[in-house]
Design a protein around this motif. Structure first.
Motif, PDB file in Angstrom:
ATOM      1  N   UNK A   8       0.845  -1.113   0.051  1.00  0.00           N
ATOM      2  CA  UNK A   8       0.133   0.004   0.108  1.00  0.00           C
ATOM      3  C   UNK A   8       0.825   1.118   0.061  1.00  0.00           C
ATOM      4  N   UNK A   9       1.785   1.132   0.837  1.00  0.00           N
ATOM      5  CA  UNK A   9       2.756   2.321   0.991  1.00  0.00           C
ATOM      6  C   UNK A   9       3.508   2.508  -0.439  1.00  0.00           C
ATOM      7  N   UNK A  28       7.719   7.274  -5.522  1.00  0.00           N
ATOM      8  CA  UNK A  28       7.382   7.659  -4.073  1.00  0.00           C
ATOM      9  C   UNK A  28       8.472   8.524  -3.493  1.00  0.00           C
ATOM     10  N   UNK A  29       9.868   7.815  -3.730  1.00  0.00           N
ATOM     11  CA  UNK A  29      10.888   8.566  -2.935  1.00  0.00           C
ATOM     12  C   UNK A  29      11.034   9.889  -3.724  1.00  0.00           C
ATOM     13  N   UNK A  30      10.922  10.359  -4.561  1.00  0.00           N
ATOM     14  CA  UNK A  30      11.140  11.470  -5.549  1.00  0.00           C
ATOM     15  C   UNK A  30      10.256  12.582  -4.815  1.00  0.00           C
ATOM     16  N   UNK A  31       8.808  11.967  -4.730  1.00  0.00           N
ATOM     17  CA  UNK A  31       7.814  12.602  -4.195  1.00  0.00           C
ATOM     18  C   UNK A  31       8.017  13.133  -2.783  1.00  0.00           C
ATOM     19  N   UNK A  49       8.802   5.649   5.555  1.00  0.00           N
ATOM     20  CA  UNK A  49       7.954   4.556   5.280  1.00  0.00           C
ATOM     21  C   UNK A  49       8.504   3.854   3.863  1.00  0.00           C
ATOM     22  N   UNK A  50       8.384   4.639   2.775  1.00  0.00           N
ATOM     23  CA  UNK A  50       8.605   4.153   1.625  1.00  0.00           C
ATOM     24  C   UNK A  50      10.109   3.510   1.545  1.00  0.00           C
ATOM     25  N   UNK A  51      10.803   3.943   2.285  1.00  0.00           N
ATOM     26  CA  UNK A  51      12.161   3.323   2.137  1.00  0.00           C
ATOM     27  C   UNK A  51      12.163   2.066   2.921  1.00  0.00           C
TER      28      UNK A  51
END
Ligand SMILES: [Zn+2]
Ligand SMILES: [Zn+2]
Length: 372
Positions: A8-9, A28-31, A49-51
């Motif tokens: 989901x993340x 997501x990391x860029x965002x 969280x993404x990491x």
């Protein structure tokens, strides 16, 4: 705060490919990258969280554990090696990742660990084969309860919380995540009246005696697998395997090269010149080796079939005897005289020294070319 599902993340499907996971992570990391969102604590949290999600899902082992056991699979870190003997223990690694370290998540009782035993044997025993008696400290099934872990007369009961599956489903956000049953810790069974001898574990430390057949021809690095002779499994689960790792010790006379044996044989310079016969050792006893006249140092004589039989069958290798011509020492005045007399008869030309004559020819040519 309950943890969000990693898929989901990253905003991906559960069956996402590695490539899709990588792409989603980059997006997501860029965002949420802190450089783009300075001072925004929410995006900093999201970035972490993404990491974390990517670290787990990009590692196939961690992902498999997460898929099976949810977040409990990734709690804690990697630990050191488990019990065992003399080094690496295969199912300990498995056990660490899917078991103890990741929060006890495992389905059902665990198979016993594989064991490795390092065995040093003599070259003679490696060549002829032998039977070795081993004493192995291991976890064996408890003699009192025969491995069940329950007191005599009692037997383990099926866990009511998971109906014996060892896993329970938990609702997390939109997802239902499977987790290790906390009641029975994944075993599926509960021991209400544990065996006093093993405290319900079903296993005990014991010195197991084993007789192991070593086939003829084994070499250093060979491994003999004894199925089911490793540690006993938990609560009646299948045992692990025992691997006997062979190390052939150095021999005082023979050096081994695969199926061949090498042996250095010193000979006197008179035998080398006149020829003769001498006894050489083989692993089957003495053998006469004929030294022809005019034998040079470092000449190798091959005794066919006197080497090592291949461990998978076939014809044996050879014994290679390399002669070394010895310079005589401790000469008496008389012997010295004889040698001088001998030398005076051959020093006129190099006809008696084949190596020297060709060597001096080459040196002469070299000097001419170099104009020394
Ligand atoms: Zn017991
Ligand atoms: Zn349970």
């Amino acid at each position: 705060m309950s943890k969000r599902d990693y898929y989901e993340v990253l905003g991906i499907q559960r069956n996402a490919s590695d490539e899709e996971i990588k792409k989603a992570y980059r997006r997501m990391a860029m965002k949420y990258h802190p450089d783009r969102n300075t001072g925004d604590s929410n995006s900093e949290e999201s970035f972490k969280e993404v990491k974390e999600a990517y670290e787990v899902l990009s590692d196939s082992r961690k992902r498999a554990a997460y898929d099976q056991f949810g977040h409990s699979a990734t709690e804690g870190g990697f630990g050191g090696g488990g019990p065992g003997m003399g080094g690496m223990n295969f199912s300990d690694i498995f056990g660490d990742i899917f078991g103890d370290i990741f929060g006890g998540g495992r389905a059902g009782p665990q198979r016993g660990s594989d064991l490795r035993y390092n065995l040093d044997i003599s070259l003679e025993n490696a060549v002829t084969g032998s039977t070795v008696e081993l004493t192995i400290p291991t976890l064996a099934a408890c003699k009192e309860c025969h491995g069940s872990g329950a007191r005599k007369g009692a037997s383990p009961v099926t866990c009511k919380d998971c109906q014996g599956y060892g896993q329970v489903r938990m609702q997390q956000g939109f997802f239902s995540v499977q987790q290790t049953c906390p009641t029975c810790r994944g075993k599926g069974k509960l021991i209400l009246d544990p065996c006093g001898e093993c405290r319900g574990k079903g296993r005990q430390r014991q010195n197991k005696k084993l007789s192991v057949k070593i086939p003829p021809g084994v070499d250093t690095g060979d491994r003999i697998r004894l199925g089911g002779e490793g540690e006993a499994g938990e609560a009646g689960a299948p045992p692990g395997d025992l691997y006997v790792q062979i190390n052939v010790k150095q021999h005082s006379i023979f050096e081994r090269d695969g199926t061949n044996l090498l042996c250095e044989v010193p000979i006197s310079f008179t035998i080398a010149a006149l020829g003769g016969e001498l006894d050489v050792p083989t692993l089957n006893g003495r053998v006469k080796l004929k030294i022809p006249a005019e034998t040079q140092s470092a000449k190798v004589f091959r005794l066919r079939g006197m080497g090592v039989p291949p461990v998978r069958g076939g014809t044996s290798g050879d014994l290679l005897c390399k002669v070394t011509v010895e310079t005589p020492v401790n000469l008496t005045a008389k012997q010295r005289e004889l040698l001088k007399e001998f030398e005076s008869t051959i020093s006129a030309d190099n006809a008696h020294n084949p190596k020297s004559s060709s060597w001096f020819d080459r040196v002469k040519k070299f000097f001419e070319e170099m104009k020394f």
